[in-house]
Enzyme design. Structure first.
Site, PDB file in Angstrom:
ATOM      1  N   ASP A  14      38.032  39.560  37.335  1.00 51.40           N
ATOM      2  CA  ASP A  14      37.291  39.774  36.153  1.00 51.40           C
ATOM      3  C   ASP A  14      35.828  39.971  36.338  1.00 51.40           C
ATOM      4  OD1 ASP A  14      39.917  39.946  34.836  1.00 51.40           O
ATOM      5  OD2 ASP A  14      39.572  37.876  34.066  1.00 51.40           O
ATOM      6  N   GLU A  15      35.427  40.435  37.660  1.00 50.47           N
ATOM      7  CA  GLU A  15      33.967  40.651  37.803  1.00 50.47           C
ATOM      8  C   GLU A  15      33.503  41.824  37.244  1.00 50.47           C
ATOM      9  OE1 GLU A  15      36.238  39.932  40.143  1.00 50.47           O
ATOM     10  OE2 GLU A  15      35.925  38.019  41.190  1.00 50.47           O
ATOM     11  N   LYS A  17      35.509  44.890  38.504  1.00 46.76           N
ATOM     12  CA  LYS A  17      35.758  45.492  39.698  1.00 46.76           C
ATOM     13  C   LYS A  17      36.188  47.052  39.102  1.00 46.76           C
ATOM     14  CE  LYS A  17      39.043  42.726  40.622  1.00 46.76           C
ATOM     15  NZ  LYS A  17      38.613  41.534  39.532  1.00 46.76           N
ATOM     16  N   ASN A  39      49.237  41.272  37.064  1.00 48.18           N
ATOM     17  CA  ASN A  39      48.199  40.260  36.664  1.00 48.18           C
ATOM     18  C   ASN A  39      46.834  40.729  36.661  1.00 48.18           C
ATOM     19  OD1 ASN A  39      48.356  40.648  39.304  1.00 48.18           O
ATOM     20  ND2 ASN A  39      48.142  38.225  40.025  1.00 48.18           N
ATOM     21  N   ALA A  40      46.633  41.786  37.286  1.00 42.56           N
ATOM     22  CA  ALA A  40      45.298  42.629  37.211  1.00 42.56           C
ATOM     23  C   ALA A  40      44.874  43.256  35.892  1.00 42.56           C
ATOM     24  CB  ALA A  40      45.194  43.378  38.386  1.00 42.56           C
ATOM     25  N   GLY A  41      43.881  43.134  35.504  1.00 47.01           N
ATOM     26  CA  GLY A  41      43.368  44.057  34.370  1.00 47.01           C
ATOM     27  C   GLY A  41      42.126  44.761  34.599  1.00 47.01           C
ATOM     28  N   HIS A  42      41.963  45.954  34.972  1.00 49.78           N
ATOM     29  CA  HIS A  42      40.804  46.561  35.575  1.00 49.78           C
ATOM     30  C   HIS A  42      40.259  47.562  34.411  1.00 49.78           C
ATOM     31  CE1 HIS A  42      41.756  45.462  39.801  1.00 49.78           C
ATOM     32  NE2 HIS A  42      41.695  44.517  39.178  1.00 49.78           N
ATOM     33  N   THR A 127      49.252  34.291  34.370  1.00 46.89           N
ATOM     34  CA  THR A 127      49.397  35.589  33.662  1.00 46.89           C
ATOM     35  C   THR A 127      50.928  35.878  33.191  1.00 46.89           C
ATOM     36  OG1 THR A 127      49.563  37.003  35.328  1.00 46.89           O
ATOM     37  CG2 THR A 127      47.611  36.714  34.595  1.00 46.89           C
ATOM     38  N   GLN A 220      42.106  40.691  41.437  1.00 49.03           N
ATOM     39  CA  GLN A 220      41.802  39.182  41.365  1.00 49.03           C
ATOM     40  C   GLN A 220      40.345  38.797  42.029  1.00 49.03           C
ATOM     41  OE1 GLN A 220      45.366  39.681  42.435  1.00 49.03           O
ATOM     42  NE2 GLN A 220      45.391  39.962  40.300  1.00 49.03           N
ATOM     43  N   LYS A 329      27.055  42.876  34.304  1.00 48.23           N
ATOM     44  CA  LYS A 329      26.771  41.912  33.136  1.00 48.23           C
ATOM     45  C   LYS A 329      25.447  41.386  33.118  1.00 48.23           C
ATOM     46  CE  LYS A 329      30.869  41.504  30.950  1.00 48.23           C
ATOM     47  NZ  LYS A 329      32.195  40.989  30.655  1.00 48.23           N
ATOM     48  N   GLY A 413      25.988  47.440  31.817  1.00 48.46           N
ATOM     49  CA  GLY A 413      26.844  47.731  30.420  1.00 48.46           C
ATOM     50  C   GLY A 413      28.329  48.197  30.990  1.00 48.46           C
TER      51      GLY A 413
HETATM   52  P1  GDP Z   1      37.933  43.450  36.634  1.00 47.42           P
HETATM   53  O1  GDP Z   1      39.283  42.679  36.394  1.00 47.42           O
HETATM   54  O2  GDP Z   1      37.361  42.782  37.588  1.00 47.42           O
HETATM   55  O3  GDP Z   1      38.040  44.850  36.570  1.00 47.42           O
HETATM   56  O4  GDP Z   1      37.128  43.160  35.082  1.00 47.42           O
HETATM   57  P2  GDP Z   1      37.626  43.369  33.776  1.00 47.42           P
HETATM   58  O5  GDP Z   1      37.958  44.452  33.157  1.00 47.42           O
HETATM   59  O6  GDP Z   1      38.940  42.273  33.464  1.00 47.42           O
HETATM   60  O7  GDP Z   1      36.521  42.690  32.776  1.00 47.42           O
HETATM   61  C1  GDP Z   1      35.152  42.977  32.972  1.00 47.42           C
HETATM   62  C2  GDP Z   1      34.588  43.257  31.522  1.00 47.42           C
HETATM   63  O8  GDP Z   1      33.344  43.409  31.582  1.00 47.42           O
HETATM   64  C3  GDP Z   1      35.468  44.552  30.906  1.00 47.42           C
HETATM   65  O9  GDP Z   1      35.436  44.227  29.645  1.00 47.42           O
HETATM   66  C4  GDP Z   1      34.344  45.517  31.478  1.00 47.42           C
HETATM   67  O10 GDP Z   1      34.198  46.714  30.477  1.00 47.42           O
HETATM   68  C5  GDP Z   1      33.061  44.838  31.190  1.00 47.42           C
HETATM   69  N1  GDP Z   1      31.855  45.100  31.850  1.00 47.42           N
HETATM   70  C6  GDP Z   1      31.874  45.725  33.309  1.00 47.42           C
HETATM   71  N2  GDP Z   1      30.462  45.919  33.520  1.00 47.42           N
HETATM   72  C7  GDP Z   1      29.751  45.375  32.700  1.00 47.42           C
HETATM   73  C8  GDP Z   1      28.440  45.338  32.387  1.00 47.42           C
HETATM   74  O11 GDP Z   1      27.568  45.263  33.142  1.00 47.42           O
HETATM   75  N3  GDP Z   1      28.015  44.817  31.210  1.00 47.42           N
HETATM   76  C9  GDP Z   1      28.727  44.393  30.138  1.00 47.42           C
HETATM   77  N4  GDP Z   1      28.378  43.874  29.150  1.00 47.42           N
HETATM   78  N5  GDP Z   1      30.148  44.579  30.424  1.00 47.42           N
HETATM   79  C10 GDP Z   1      30.615  44.962  31.528  1.00 47.42           C
HETATM   80  P1  IMO Z   2      41.636  40.955  38.040  1.00 43.58           P
HETATM   81  O1  IMO Z   2      42.112  41.824  39.079  1.00 43.58           O
HETATM   82  C1  IMO Z   2      41.391  36.895  36.552  1.00 43.58           C
HETATM   83  C2  IMO Z   2      44.412  34.129  37.660  1.00 43.58           C
HETATM   84  C3  IMO Z   2      45.284  33.415  36.486  1.00 43.58           C
HETATM   85  C4  IMO Z   2      45.819  32.234  36.766  1.00 43.58           C
HETATM   86  C5  IMO Z   2      45.841  32.352  38.312  1.00 43.58           C
HETATM   87  C6  IMO Z   2      47.547  32.611  38.773  1.00 43.58           C
HETATM   88  O2  IMO Z   2      41.686  41.627  36.563  1.00 43.58           O
HETATM   89  O3  IMO Z   2      40.457  40.139  38.400  1.00 43.58           O
HETATM   90  P2  IMO Z   2      48.910  34.607  38.339  1.00 43.58           P
HETATM   91  O4  IMO Z   2      49.620  35.461  37.192  1.00 43.58           O
HETATM   92  O5  IMO Z   2      48.308  35.656  39.401  1.00 43.58           O
HETATM   93  O6  IMO Z   2      50.168  33.781  39.422  1.00 43.58           O
HETATM   94  O7  IMO Z   2      47.924  33.674  37.978  1.00 43.58           O
HETATM   95  O8  IMO Z   2      45.109  33.677  38.701  1.00 43.58           O
HETATM   96  N1  IMO Z   2      44.481  35.354  37.591  1.00 43.58           N
HETATM   97  C7  IMO Z   2      43.390  36.412  37.238  1.00 43.58           C
HETATM   98  N2  IMO Z   2      42.178  35.951  36.623  1.00 43.58           N
HETATM   99  N3  IMO Z   2      41.719  38.037  36.829  1.00 43.58           N
HETATM  100  C8  IMO Z   2      42.652  38.613  37.420  1.00 43.58           C
HETATM  101  O9  IMO Z   2      42.887  39.617  37.808  1.00 43.58           O
HETATM  102  C9  IMO Z   2      43.858  37.617  37.694  1.00 43.58           C
HETATM  103  N4  IMO Z   2      45.081  37.604  38.110  1.00 43.58           N
HETATM  104  C10 IMO Z   2      45.413  36.401  38.091  1.00 43.58           C
HETATM  105  O10 IMO Z   2      44.682  33.273  35.157  1.00 43.58           O
HETATM  106  O11 IMO Z   2      44.464  31.400  36.598  1.00 43.58           O
HETATM  107 MG    MG Z   3      40.457  41.605  34.919  1.00 43.13          MG
END
Ligand code: GDP
Ligand code: IMO
Ligand code: MG
Length: 431
Positions: A14-15, A17, A39-42, A127, A220, A329, A413
C-alpha cells in the site's frame, strides 16, 4: 535500447504503487503483474475518478499499454472477469490488450474456505482472498493452472479430488462441514474461462518476443515477501525483486539492464498482524490514519500507522538492489509539529542497524529515532523542489543519505498529476 523498469513495494504494501505505476506506464508498451493475486489493491485517481485494480496491471488504464498477467500470479477468474467488465463499462477497452499466462494457478472457492479456517489459529490477518492456500496447493502439486482448463475432464477430476481433500481437512481437523460442490465450482469456472480463453498465451514466450520497453509492477511489498519479510506475517509469494524471474518465467539475465525502483510512503503502514517496530498506537498514529486515509483498498480495514523505518527501508534497498526510491504521501506529514525516523533498533540493550530475520528480535526491537522539526505547511500537490519547505527538503535529504540511494520521484497527492521528479536520475541514465 530502451530499458525495462521494475517498480516494487519497499514496505508492507500500500505504498502507492498503483499511483506511481499508472503515471510511469505512459512511457511503456506493456505492464506485467507477476506475483500475488486479488490480495492487491492498487489505487489510481484520474481527475477525481478513482480506480482500484486487484488483478489487472495498473498500467492498463492507458489505452496504449498491453497488460500481462504472468505465471507467478494466482488468479480468481471470477474476480478477473468482473474487473475487466467493470473497466470496460467505464469506457476502457481492456480485453483486447490483455495477455494471461497459461501457467498461472487458479484460486478456487475451497482455497478461500481454507484461508478463513487457517486464520482461526495463529492469525496472520490475511485478506481472505484464498492466496496462501492457492500457493500451498501450487507448491504441494495439487494446483490447477489456466492451461488445464482446456482439458475439461482433467479439470473436473482435479477439482473433485481437491474438494475431497479440503472437506476431509475441515471435518477431521476443524470439525466443520462445508457444502462445496465440484459441479458448481466447475461450471462457474468454465463459464468465466470462456470469457478470457482467447487471451491466454505462453506469457514467457510472448515477453521474450516483445520489445524491451516493459514495466514490471510488484504487488504487496518487500517486508511481506515470503522469504525476506517478517515471516510468518507475510504473504505467500516473493514480493521483492526475488520474485521476478519465477513470477515471469524470464531468465534472471533478462533483468540485468532494468532499472529497479521501489515505492515507500514518507511514513509506514501495515495491515494485518505482525511486528511493526515504529507503530504509533496513540493520537499521532490516529492522525496519520485520518490524514492519510489509511484504510485498506481491498478489505477496508484500518491500516496500522507509524514513523518511517529506515532500518527496514535499507533492507529493501539492499535486497532489491534499488537504483532509486519513489516517496509518496509526503503531504500527510504536513500536519505534524515533529517528524521522526527510525535509524536503528535497540534489542535487549544492543543497538542494531540491520533488519533481523528473527521474529523474536523484531518483536522486541525498540526504535532509535532521529527527530526533525515539522514543516507544518502544505506540500499537497507540490510540483517542484522549490515549492517544498526547507524542513521537508532536510527530511528527504536525510533519507537519501541514510539509504545511499536517490529519491527519484516525490508524490504529493493521490491525483495522477500530483508528483515531480526529485532527481532526474532515470532521464540521465538514458531511460
Ligand atoms: P498500493 O497498494 O501500493 O497501490 O497503494 P494503495 O492504493 O493500496 O494505497 C495508497 C493510497 O494512497 C491510495 O488511496 C492512493 O490514492 C493514495 N496516495 C498515493 N500517493 C499519494 C500521495 O502522494 N499523497 C496522498 N495524500 N495520497 C496518496
Ligand atoms: P498491495 O499490492 C498491504 C497482507 C495482509 C496480511 C498478509 C497476508 O495493495 O500493496 P494474504 O491475503 O496475502 O495471504 O495476506 O499480507 N497483504 C497486504 N497488505 N497491501 C497488499 O497489497 C497486501 N496483500 C497482502 O494484510 O497481513
Ligand atoms: Mg494496496
Amino acid at each position: 535500447m530502451k530499458k525495462d523498469l521494475v517498480v516494487l513495494g519497499a514496505q508492507w504494501g500500500d505504498e502507492g504503487k498503483g499511483k506511481v505505476v499508472d503515471l510511469l506506464s505512459k512511457d511503456f508498451s506493456a505492464v506485467v503483474r507477476y506475483q500475488g493475486g486479488s490480495n492487491a489493491g492498487h489505487t489510481v485517481v484520474v481527475k477525481g475518478q478513482k480506480f482500484v485494480l486487484h488483478l489487472l496491471p495498473t498500467g492498463m488504464l492507458h489505452e496504449h499499454t498491453r497488460g500481462i498477467v504472468a505465471q507467478g500470479m494466482v488468479l480468481d477468474l471470477e474476480l478477473l472477469v468482473k474487473e475487466i467488465e467493470e473497466l470496460e463499462a467505464r469506457g476502457l477497452k481492456v480485453m483486447e490488450r490483455l495477455y494471461i499466462s497459461d501457467r498461472a494457478h487458479l484460486v478456487l472457492p475451497y482455497h478461500k474456505v481454507l484461508d478463513s479456517l487457517f486464520e482461526r489459529k495463529g492469525k496472520i490477518g490475511t485478506t481472505l482472498r484464498g492466496i496462501g492456500p492457492s500457493y500451498m496447493f501450487k507448491y504441494g502439486r495439487k494446483g490447477i493452472r489456466v492451461c488445464d482448463l482446456e482439458d475439461r475432464d482433467r479439470t473436473y477430476r482435479l477439482i473433485k479430488e481437491n474438494i475431497e481433500f479440503v472437506k476431509d481437512l475441515c471435518e477431521k481437523i476443524y470439525c466443520e462441514n462445508h457444502s462445496l460442490s465440484a459441479e458448481e465450482i466447475f461450471e462457474k469456472l468454465l463459464e468465466n474461462y470462456q470469457k478470457i480463453k482467447d487471451r491466454v498465451v505462453d506469457a514467457t514466450r510472448f515477453l521474450l518476443g516483445f520489445e524491451r520497453n516493459v514495466l514490471f509492477e510488484g504487488a504487496q511489498g518487500t517486508l511481506l515477501d515470503v522469504d525476506m519479510g517478517t515471516y510468518p506475517y507475510v504473504t505467500s509469494s516473493n514480493a521483492s525483486a526475488l520474485g521476478l524471474s519465477n513470477g515471469t518465467g524470464l531468465p534472471p539475465k533478462y533483468f540485468s539492464n532494468a532499472h529497479f525502483w521501489a515505492v515507500s510512503k514518507a511514513y509506514t503502514t501495515r495491515v494485518g498482524e505482525g511486528p511493526f517496530p515504529t507503530e504509533l498506537e496513540n493520537e499521532l498514529g490516529e492522525l496519520l490514519r485520518q490524514k492519510g486515509g489509511e484504510y485498506g483498498a481491498t478489505t477496508g480495514r484500518p491500516r496500522r500507522c507509524g514513523w518511517l523505518d529506515l532500518v527496514a527501508l535499507k533492507h529493501a534497498v539492499d535486497i532489491n538492489g534499488l537504483d532509486g526510491l519513489i516517496l509518496t504521501k509526503l503531504d500527510v506529514l504536513d500536519h505534524f509539529e515533529e517528524v521522526k525516523v527510525c535509524v536503528a533498533y535497540e534489542v535487549e540493550g544492543k543497538v542494531i542497524d540491520h533488519f533481523p530475520a528473527s521474529l523474536s528480535w523484531l518483536e522486541k526491537a525498540k526504535p532509535v529515532y532521529k527527530t526533525f522539526k515539522g514543516w507544518t505547511k502544505s506540500t499537497k500537490g507540490a510540483r517542484s523542489i522549490e515549492e517544498l519547505p526547507q524542513e521537508a527538503i532536510e527530511y528527504l535529504e536525510f533519507i537519501q543519505e541514510y539509504l545511499k540511494v536517490p529519491i527519484v520521484m516525490l508524490s504529493t497527492g493521490p491525483e495522477r498529476e500530483e508528483y515531480f521528479w526529485f532527481e532526474r536520475v532515470y532521464a540521465k541514465a538514458g531511460g
